[in-house]
Structures are given as structure tokens and as C-alpha cells.
Design an enzyme around this catalytic site. Structure first.
Site, PDB file in Angstrom:
ATOM      1  N   LYS A  15       0.806  -1.383   0.024  1.00 33.65           N
ATOM      2  CA  LYS A  15       0.045  -0.030  -0.168  1.00 33.65           C
ATOM      3  C   LYS A  15       0.858   1.244  -0.113  1.00 33.65           C
ATOM      4  CE  LYS A  15      -3.832  -2.184   2.284  1.00 33.65           C
ATOM      5  NZ  LYS A  15      -4.652  -2.418   3.301  1.00 33.65           N
ATOM      6  N   TYR A  55     -12.504  -3.312  -3.519  1.00 33.72           N
ATOM      7  CA  TYR A  55     -13.137  -3.557  -2.177  1.00 33.72           C
ATOM      8  C   TYR A  55     -14.559  -3.532  -2.710  1.00 33.72           C
ATOM      9  CZ  TYR A  55      -8.785  -2.970   0.202  1.00 33.72           C
ATOM     10  OH  TYR A  55      -7.568  -3.232   0.712  1.00 33.72           O
ATOM     11  N   ARG A 124      -1.570 -14.243   3.967  1.00 35.53           N
ATOM     12  CA  ARG A 124      -2.354 -13.748   4.967  1.00 35.53           C
ATOM     13  C   ARG A 124      -1.522 -13.907   6.428  1.00 35.53           C
ATOM     14  NH1 ARG A 124      -6.551 -10.402   4.088  1.00 35.53           N
ATOM     15  NH2 ARG A 124      -7.540 -10.816   6.167  1.00 35.53           N
ATOM     16  N   THR A 130      -5.480  -7.417  10.470  1.00 41.20           N
ATOM     17  CA  THR A 130      -5.687  -6.133   9.784  1.00 41.20           C
ATOM     18  C   THR A 130      -5.250  -5.080  10.693  1.00 41.20           C
ATOM     19  OG1 THR A 130      -7.484  -7.185   8.825  1.00 41.20           O
ATOM     20  CG2 THR A 130      -7.721  -4.708   8.926  1.00 41.20           C
ATOM     21  N   ARG A 141       2.590  -6.672   9.101  1.00 38.78           N
ATOM     22  CA  ARG A 141       1.864  -5.839   9.623  1.00 38.78           C
ATOM     23  C   ARG A 141       2.363  -5.378  11.276  1.00 38.78           C
ATOM     24  NH1 ARG A 141      -3.955  -7.536   7.348  1.00 38.78           N
ATOM     25  NH2 ARG A 141      -3.788  -6.089   5.594  1.00 38.78           N
ATOM     26  N   ASN A 161      -1.954  -0.404   6.952  1.00 41.39           N
ATOM     27  CA  ASN A 161      -1.510  -1.501   7.524  1.00 41.39           C
ATOM     28  C   ASN A 161      -0.574  -2.090   6.353  1.00 41.39           C
ATOM     29  OD1 ASN A 161      -3.291  -1.971   5.639  1.00 41.39           O
ATOM     30  ND2 ASN A 161      -4.704  -3.150   7.023  1.00 41.39           N
ATOM     31  N   HIS A 164      -1.836  -5.172   1.229  1.00 43.42           N
ATOM     32  CA  HIS A 164      -2.889  -5.979   1.017  1.00 43.42           C
ATOM     33  C   HIS A 164      -2.595  -7.298   0.679  1.00 43.42           C
ATOM     34  CE1 HIS A 164      -6.809  -6.930  -0.627  1.00 43.42           C
ATOM     35  NE2 HIS A 164      -6.250  -7.667  -1.703  1.00 43.42           N
ATOM     36  N   GLU A 175      -9.469 -10.484  -7.726  1.00 46.22           N
ATOM     37  CA  GLU A 175      -8.459  -9.247  -7.713  1.00 46.22           C
ATOM     38  C   GLU A 175      -7.472  -9.388  -8.848  1.00 46.22           C
ATOM     39  OE1 GLU A 175      -7.192  -9.265  -3.692  1.00 46.22           O
ATOM     40  OE2 GLU A 175      -9.126  -8.640  -2.973  1.00 46.22           O
TER      41      GLU A 175
HETATM   42  O1  CDP Z   1      -6.885  -6.048   4.438  1.00 48.25           O
HETATM   43  P1  CDP Z   1      -7.829  -7.009   5.420  1.00 48.25           P
HETATM   44  O2  CDP Z   1      -8.428  -8.276   4.328  1.00 48.25           O
HETATM   45  O3  CDP Z   1      -7.014  -7.695   6.581  1.00 48.25           O
HETATM   46  O4  CDP Z   1      -9.018  -6.470   6.108  1.00 48.25           O
HETATM   47  P2  CDP Z   1     -10.260  -5.907   5.456  1.00 48.25           P
HETATM   48  O5  CDP Z   1     -11.455  -6.156   6.679  1.00 48.25           O
HETATM   49  O6  CDP Z   1     -10.728  -6.668   4.201  1.00 48.25           O
HETATM   50  O7  CDP Z   1     -10.510  -4.220   5.183  1.00 48.25           O
HETATM   51  C1  CDP Z   1      -9.681  -3.886   4.220  1.00 48.25           C
HETATM   52  C2  CDP Z   1      -8.895  -2.701   4.726  1.00 48.25           C
HETATM   53  O8  CDP Z   1      -9.683  -1.550   5.119  1.00 48.25           O
HETATM   54  C3  CDP Z   1      -8.068  -2.976   5.956  1.00 48.25           C
HETATM   55  O9  CDP Z   1      -6.789  -3.516   5.301  1.00 48.25           O
HETATM   56  C4  CDP Z   1      -7.730  -1.667   6.332  1.00 48.25           C
HETATM   57  O10 CDP Z   1      -7.047  -0.846   5.684  1.00 48.25           O
HETATM   58  C5  CDP Z   1      -9.351  -0.886   5.965  1.00 48.25           C
HETATM   59  N1  CDP Z   1      -9.929  -1.023   7.295  1.00 48.25           N
HETATM   60  C6  CDP Z   1     -10.225   0.056   8.223  1.00 48.25           C
HETATM   61  O11 CDP Z   1      -9.515   0.885   8.113  1.00 48.25           O
HETATM   62  N2  CDP Z   1     -10.829   0.138   9.328  1.00 48.25           N
HETATM   63  C7  CDP Z   1     -11.772  -0.969   9.577  1.00 48.25           C
HETATM   64  N3  CDP Z   1     -12.414  -1.093  10.675  1.00 48.25           N
HETATM   65  C8  CDP Z   1     -11.518  -2.144   8.825  1.00 48.25           C
HETATM   66  C9  CDP Z   1     -10.628  -2.180   7.629  1.00 48.25           C
HETATM   67 MG    MG Z   2      -9.824  -8.150   3.027  1.00 50.06          MG
END
Ligand code: CDP
Ligand code: MG
Length: 197
Positions: A15, A55, A124, A130, A141, A161, A164, A175
Site C-alpha cells: 500500500k 473492495y 495472510r 488487519t 503488519r 497497514n 494488502h 482481484e
Molecule cells: O486487509 P484485510 O483483508 O486484513 O482487512 P479488510 O477487513 O478486508 O479491510 C480492508 C482494509 O480496510 C484494511 O486492510 C484496512 O486498511 C481498512 N479497514 C479500516 O481502515 N478500518 C476497519 N475497521 C476495517 C478495515
Molecule cells: Mg480483506
């Protein structure tokens, strides 16, 4: 069946915060060191339209992202109604979704396709939780960020973070198709394939 598991593919992106902090090499190193194979890689500037496609706004995805905000608020005793006007995970997820466009277009990113044994799950694990503040040491992370959901979301921004990684095989296929043309994805054998697996 086993051949399919060995050739699983996932999408990884460094990112904008990761690129600006000079972490591209470190992230690629960790992926390669685990025995996973890079089969496509490019630096690019995403548009907000790209991020909106990347997303999903499906109820399931919004609920997943919003749910992470709900659990953060519950953990730190934050009044969601007062702070965000709602405690509905889907509506909170829509807020998070709107912040992602700003974050992921704030600078160039590096996108890559990674292939190998259970690639989705492996990456992952390498990426970690996350929320960096909750991610284990030893994960990308956890080692390179301490941003937290509560700081980020109450500042009306997405959690920075670093990386991705596709969440499951179906998401990975979608994706990869979104970010790469089929002739940009390469096929070769890593030397280790003979010895390690
Ligand atoms: O990236 P990951 O799959 O771990 O998490 P996600 O639930 O798919 O969310 C996508 C991205 O949204 C995260 O990597 C964060 O950058 C952001 N996010 C956030 O800013 N606040 C949250 N409460 C949940 C996600
Ligand atoms: Mg995700």
C-alpha cells in the site's frame, strides 16, 4: 487436487504507506523466503474507481470491515452512535469503504501475483492481523506498523497497514483478474520446487 493447492494464486499489494516507507524489498523478501513464487509485479497509481471495484460493496464485505470497527469500539468503550452516528456494522463498513479510496490513491502502490502452496493462507499469515496494533510480531503488519483501528477510524481514515493480501481463493481470483491481464502473469519453475516440495 494437490497440484491445484501447489499452484494457488493470491494478490498482494504494498500500500502507499509501505512504498513511501521503503518496505517493498522487505515484503518481497519475506514472500520469496517462504518459498512462494512471484509471477507478476508492477508499480502503479490506482484511481478511486479502481479501489471501488477492488473492495466489494456487498453487504457481506461491508459487514466484515464494519464489524472490525465495532469490535474495536467495544474493546475501548467507545460510543459508536456518538462517534459515527450508527452502530450498524454494514453502515460502518460503508464509512470504512469511503476512506479506503483516499488511502489507496495517496501514492503509488506495488501489486503482485504470488503463487505457491496454499498461497492465500500463507500470505495472510505473513501479513498478520488487519489492525497492526493487534498483529503478532514477526508478521509484516506487526513488525512495521502500530496503527490501530481506533486511532485511524476516529480520525476518519483507513488503517495504514502496509500491505494488502486477498482474503480467500475466490477474492484472489477476482482481484488478480481486476489488476492483471493474463499476458502479464508469468510461468516458470523456482529452483527450490525440485527440493522443497
Ligand atoms: O486487509 P484485510 O483483508 O486484513 O482487512 P479488510 O477487513 O478486508 O479491510 C480492508 C482494509 O480496510 C484494511 O486492510 C484496512 O486498511 C481498512 N479497514 C479500516 O481502515 N478500518 C476497519 N475497521 C476495517 C478495515
Ligand atoms: Mg480483506
Amino acid at each position: 487436487m494437490f497440484k491445484k493447492l501447489k499452484e494457488e494464486r493470491t494478490l498482494v499489494m504494498v500500500k502507499p504507506d509501505g512504498v513511501k516507507r521503503g518496505l517493498v524489498g522487505e515484503i518481497v523478501k519475506r514472500i520469496e523466503q517462504r518459498g512462494l513464487k512471484l509471477i507478476a509485479l508492477e508499480m502503479f497509481q490506482a484511481t478511486k474507481e479502481d479501489i471501488e471495484k477492488h473492495y466489494s460493496t456487498s453487504e457481506e464485505n461491508l459487514k466484515n470491515m464494519g464489524g472490525k470497527l465495532v469490535s474495536t469500539c467495544e474493546k475501548y468503550n467507545i460510543d459508536m452512535i456518538k462517534e459515527f452516528g450508527t452502530s450498524d456494522p454494514v453502515k460502518l463498513g460503508a464509512l470504512v469503504h469511503s476512506w479506503l479510496g483516499e488511502y489507496l490513491t495517496s501514492g503509488p502502490m506495488v501489486k503482485m501475483v504470488v503463487q505457491g502452496i496454499l498461497a492465500v493462507e500463507m500470505v495472510r499469515k505473513l501479513a498478520g492481523n488487519t489492525m497492526p496494533a493487534q498483529a503478532e510480531m514477526g508478521t509484516i503488519r506487526g513488525d512495521f506498523s502500530v496503527d490501530s483501528g481506533i486511532i485511524a477510524n476516529t480520525q476518519r481514515r483507513a488503517v495504514r497497514n502496509v500491505v494488502h493480501a486477498s482474503g480467500n481463493v475466490a477474492e484472489a481470483e477476482f482481484e488478480i483478474g481486476l489488476w492483471f491481464k493474463s499476458d502479464e502473469i508469468h510461468s516458470y519453475k523456482r529452483a527450490e520446487e525440485e527440493i522443497m516440495f
